[in-house]
Design an enzyme around this catalytic site. Sequence first.
Site, PDB file in Angstrom:
ATOM      1  N   TYR A 101       0.965  -1.395  -0.146  1.00  0.00           N
ATOM      2  CA  TYR A 101       0.018  -0.008   0.140  1.00  0.00           C
ATOM      3  C   TYR A 101       0.844   0.914  -0.003  1.00  0.00           C
ATOM      4  CZ  TYR A 101      -2.805   3.846   2.216  1.00  0.00           C
ATOM      5  OH  TYR A 101      -3.209   4.938   2.388  1.00  0.00           O
ATOM      6  N   LYS A 136       1.402   4.127  -2.733  1.00  0.00           N
ATOM      7  CA  LYS A 136       0.933   5.627  -2.439  1.00  0.00           C
ATOM      8  C   LYS A 136       2.326   6.506  -2.546  1.00  0.00           C
ATOM      9  CE  LYS A 136      -2.212   6.868  -0.733  1.00  0.00           C
ATOM     10  NZ  LYS A 136      -3.757   7.580  -1.446  1.00  0.00           N
TER      11      LYS A 136
HETATM   12  N1  LIG Z   1      -8.166   5.481   6.248  1.00  0.00           N
HETATM   13  C1  LIG Z   1      -6.819   6.194   6.897  1.00  0.00           C
HETATM   14  O1  LIG Z   1      -6.523   6.280   8.040  1.00  0.00           O
HETATM   15  C2  LIG Z   1      -6.206   6.932   5.767  1.00  0.00           C
HETATM   16  C3  LIG Z   1      -6.436   6.818   4.316  1.00  0.00           C
HETATM   17  N2  LIG Z   1      -5.765   7.617   3.624  1.00  0.00           N
HETATM   18  C4  LIG Z   1      -6.241   7.675   2.150  1.00  0.00           C
HETATM   19  O2  LIG Z   1      -7.246   8.276   1.921  1.00  0.00           O
HETATM   20  C5  LIG Z   1      -8.039   7.882   1.055  1.00  0.00           C
HETATM   21  C6  LIG Z   1      -9.418   7.267   1.291  1.00  0.00           C
HETATM   22  O3  LIG Z   1      -9.366   6.185   2.200  1.00  0.00           O
HETATM   23  P1  LIG Z   1     -10.742   5.569   2.909  1.00  0.00           P
HETATM   24  O4  LIG Z   1     -11.635   6.610   2.943  1.00  0.00           O
HETATM   25  O5  LIG Z   1      -9.999   5.272   4.390  1.00  0.00           O
HETATM   26  O6  LIG Z   1     -10.611   4.169   1.860  1.00  0.00           O
HETATM   27  P2  LIG Z   1     -12.146   3.410   1.682  1.00  0.00           P
HETATM   28  O7  LIG Z   1     -11.793   2.075   1.401  1.00  0.00           O
HETATM   29  O8  LIG Z   1     -13.012   3.733   2.707  1.00  0.00           O
HETATM   30  O9  LIG Z   1     -12.497   4.240   0.472  1.00  0.00           O
HETATM   31  C7  LIG Z   1     -11.824   4.166  -0.894  1.00  0.00           C
HETATM   32  C8  LIG Z   1     -12.747   4.008  -2.114  1.00  0.00           C
HETATM   33  O10 LIG Z   1     -12.067   3.969  -3.275  1.00  0.00           O
HETATM   34  C9  LIG Z   1     -13.065   2.919  -4.020  1.00  0.00           C
HETATM   35  N3  LIG Z   1     -12.180   2.413  -5.184  1.00  0.00           N
HETATM   36  C10 LIG Z   1     -11.192   1.317  -5.030  1.00  0.00           C
HETATM   37  N4  LIG Z   1     -10.805   1.072  -6.150  1.00  0.00           N
HETATM   38  C11 LIG Z   1     -11.620   1.662  -7.148  1.00  0.00           C
HETATM   39  C12 LIG Z   1     -11.391   1.672  -8.711  1.00  0.00           C
HETATM   40  N5  LIG Z   1     -10.655   0.767  -9.149  1.00  0.00           N
HETATM   41  N6  LIG Z   1     -12.353   2.437  -9.197  1.00  0.00           N
HETATM   42  C13 LIG Z   1     -13.224   3.286  -8.628  1.00  0.00           C
HETATM   43  N7  LIG Z   1     -13.016   3.450  -7.112  1.00  0.00           N
HETATM   44  C14 LIG Z   1     -12.600   2.560  -6.499  1.00  0.00           C
HETATM   45  C15 LIG Z   1     -13.705   2.083  -3.174  1.00  0.00           C
HETATM   46  O11 LIG Z   1     -14.766   1.524  -3.640  1.00  0.00           O
HETATM   47  C16 LIG Z   1     -13.815   2.856  -2.087  1.00  0.00           C
HETATM   48  O12 LIG Z   1     -15.237   3.554  -2.048  1.00  0.00           O
HETATM   49  C17 LIG Z   1      -7.216   6.821   0.349  1.00  0.00           C
HETATM   50  O13 LIG Z   1      -6.722   7.222  -0.634  1.00  0.00           O
HETATM   51  C18 LIG Z   1      -6.318   6.396   1.397  1.00  0.00           C
HETATM   52  O14 LIG Z   1      -4.853   6.024   0.846  1.00  0.00           O
HETATM   53  C19 LIG Z   1      -4.543   8.326   3.773  1.00  0.00           C
HETATM   54  C20 LIG Z   1      -4.146   8.320   5.244  1.00  0.00           C
HETATM   55  C21 LIG Z   1      -4.962   7.483   6.260  1.00  0.00           C
HETATM   56  C1  LIG Z   2      -2.240  -2.901  16.739  1.00  0.00           C
HETATM   57  C2  LIG Z   2      -3.506  -2.960  15.998  1.00  0.00           C
HETATM   58  C3  LIG Z   2      -4.076  -4.091  15.389  1.00  0.00           C
HETATM   59  C4  LIG Z   2      -4.395  -1.932  16.303  1.00  0.00           C
HETATM   60  C5  LIG Z   2      -5.749  -1.674  15.794  1.00  0.00           C
HETATM   61  C6  LIG Z   2      -5.792  -0.317  14.913  1.00  0.00           C
HETATM   62  C7  LIG Z   2      -5.251  -0.175  13.705  1.00  0.00           C
HETATM   63  C8  LIG Z   2      -6.131  -1.191  12.690  1.00  0.00           C
HETATM   64  C9  LIG Z   2      -5.093   1.162  13.121  1.00  0.00           C
HETATM   65  C10 LIG Z   2      -4.140   1.959  14.004  1.00  0.00           C
HETATM   66  C11 LIG Z   2      -3.351   2.798  13.017  1.00  0.00           C
HETATM   67  C12 LIG Z   2      -3.986   2.479  11.904  1.00  0.00           C
HETATM   68  C13 LIG Z   2      -3.538   3.223  10.451  1.00  0.00           C
HETATM   69  C14 LIG Z   2      -3.864   2.745   9.253  1.00  0.00           C
HETATM   70  C15 LIG Z   2      -4.865   1.702   9.306  1.00  0.00           C
HETATM   71  C16 LIG Z   2      -5.466   1.466  10.504  1.00  0.00           C
HETATM   72  C17 LIG Z   2      -4.616   1.240  11.638  1.00  0.00           C
HETATM   73  C18 LIG Z   2      -3.111   0.339  11.387  1.00  0.00           C
HETATM   74  C19 LIG Z   2      -3.689   3.236   8.057  1.00  0.00           C
HETATM   75  C20 LIG Z   2      -2.342   2.266   7.552  1.00  0.00           C
HETATM   76  C21 LIG Z   2      -4.589   3.504   6.886  1.00  0.00           C
HETATM   77  C22 LIG Z   2      -3.952   3.956   5.744  1.00  0.00           C
HETATM   78  C23 LIG Z   2      -2.892   4.910   5.821  1.00  0.00           C
HETATM   79  O1  LIG Z   2      -2.716   5.815   4.781  1.00  0.00           O
HETATM   80  C24 LIG Z   2      -2.002   5.146   7.043  1.00  0.00           C
HETATM   81  C25 LIG Z   2      -2.675   4.750   8.216  1.00  0.00           C
HETATM   82  C26 LIG Z   2      -1.694   4.697   9.290  1.00  0.00           C
HETATM   83  C27 LIG Z   2      -2.553   4.493  10.829  1.00  0.00           C
END
Ligand SMILES: NC(=O)C1=CN([C@@H]2O[C@H](COP(=O)(O)OP(=O)(O)OC[C@H]3O[C@@H](n4cnc5c(N)ncnc54)[C@H](O)[C@@H]3O)[C@@H](O)[C@H]2O)C=CC1
Ligand SMILES: CC(C)=CCC[C@@H](C)[C@H]1CC[C@H]2C3=C(CC[C@]12C)[C@@]1(C)CCC(=O)C[C@@H]1CC3
Length: 333
Positions: free
Chosen positions: A135, A139
């Site tokens: 991943y 990115k």
């Molecule tokens: N969740 C987190 O803690 C973090 C997320 N991000 C970034 O934030 C963004 C959003 O992440 P989330 O909302 O957590 O993910 P999510 O999994 O909830 O949403 C991603 C969306 O992308 C769509 N998607 C995937 N493949 C596709 C394709 N081929 N064509 C069209 N749509 C497609 C999925 O259907 C989904 O609705 C991502 O770019 C992720 O890398 C960055 C830092 C932290």
């Molecule tokens: C040790 C453990 C299993 C904790 C449970 C919580 C984790 C699932 C989250 C804690 C930090 C989160 C995190 C992300 C996903 C969910 C966690 C690992 C990301 C990897 C999601 C996508 C990103 O771009 C970076 C995030 C860093 C923190």
Amino acid sequence: MRFLVIGGCGFLGRHIVDELLSRGFPVNVFDIRSTFDDGRVKIFLGDLCKKEDLMPALEGVSAVIHCATPPPLSNNRALFHKVNHDGTLNIIACCKEAGVKRMVLTSSASVVYEGSDIKNGVETMPYASKPMDYYTETKILQEKVVLQANSDDFYTVAVRPHGIFGPRDPHLVPTTVRTAQAGKMKFMIGNGENLVDFTFVRNVVHGHILAAESLGPGSKVNGKAYHITNDEPIYFWTFLSKILVGLKYDAPKRHLPFTFIYFLALILNLFVFLLKPIKDIKPTFTPMTVCLAGTHHYYSSEAAKKDMGYRPIVSLDDGIEETIRSFSHLSKK
Ligand SMILES: NC(=O)C1=CN([C@@H]2O[C@H](COP(=O)(O)OP(=O)(O)OC[C@H]3O[C@@H](n4cnc5c(N)ncnc54)[C@H](O)[C@@H]3O)[C@@H](O)[C@H]2O)C=CC1
Ligand SMILES: CC(C)=CCC[C@@H](C)[C@H]1CC[C@H]2C3=C(CC[C@]12C)[C@@]1(C)CCC(=O)C[C@@H]1CC3
């Protein structure tokens, strides 16, 4: 300014759509699945890797927010490369053909993370030379191609959130609860004093819209990456304990040595790799998640404050409270 939110049916994407609508912007959504229905939004279903799917969604659009990704905790290298790298190149090409002027990429603060401590990390830190998972590997590629695409008639910017949490989060809270329900949350990894950024989703949304509005001829944000955080680093296990206790689960009390658990995760990772042709196992404790749980990783958002006037709009405690309320269905019975 009409927006297209690519990945708009996901966790962050849906919150971005909601906020754009509340600010009066017209919004299209493009996603490979549909998760909601709103008369104000046209949802285009398709694969962002396919030009024929994407072009109709770009008609009349002046700004794209690309926040689509395969699930960050999945382990599918080919899919990550196809969607996050090849698919993003396709989006850039389609945007240029359709005359879109602005693109905001949802990147990740993890693009500089290699498993060691990062304290108040800045955007000029080098990309991870050895990304810890597929991943993160993709990115990095994705952010590079988007920022390299910046030009005098196509302005791009990358927003780097970290540890996004909030209502409808499909990763952090559900995985934490599942791990607790499996009895694997009895111990903290490490001494529990590692500071980490967790960012409430509406602050991440605010950063994205500010970035989109800041793009334009001669803008200082063009072609740059910005951390968007809550500006309140917190002990990793204190944050998780607040979530767990709020959902009526026990918080971990004892500690396991970080290096010991990391070593176990490496061995497990090897088994997962060897067994992959027979069975696709997705362990919760990977080298990446163990490092995230046991090291410092928090980032400075000073550049976003200075260049686009960013400030978090929801405090960490208020965000945690709202998140716990929204996940009451996951409370311990
Ligand atoms: N969740 C987190 O803690 C973090 C997320 N991000 C970034 O934030 C963004 C959003 O992440 P989330 O909302 O957590 O993910 P999510 O999994 O909830 O949403 C991603 C969306 O992308 C769509 N998607 C995937 N493949 C596709 C394709 N081929 N064509 C069209 N749509 C497609 C999925 O259907 C989904 O609705 C991502 O770019 C992720 O890398 C960055 C830092 C932290
Ligand atoms: C040790 C453990 C299993 C904790 C449970 C919580 C984790 C699932 C989250 C804690 C930090 C989160 C995190 C992300 C996903 C969910 C966690 C690992 C990301 C990897 C999601 C996508 C990103 O771009 C970076 C995030 C860093 C923190």
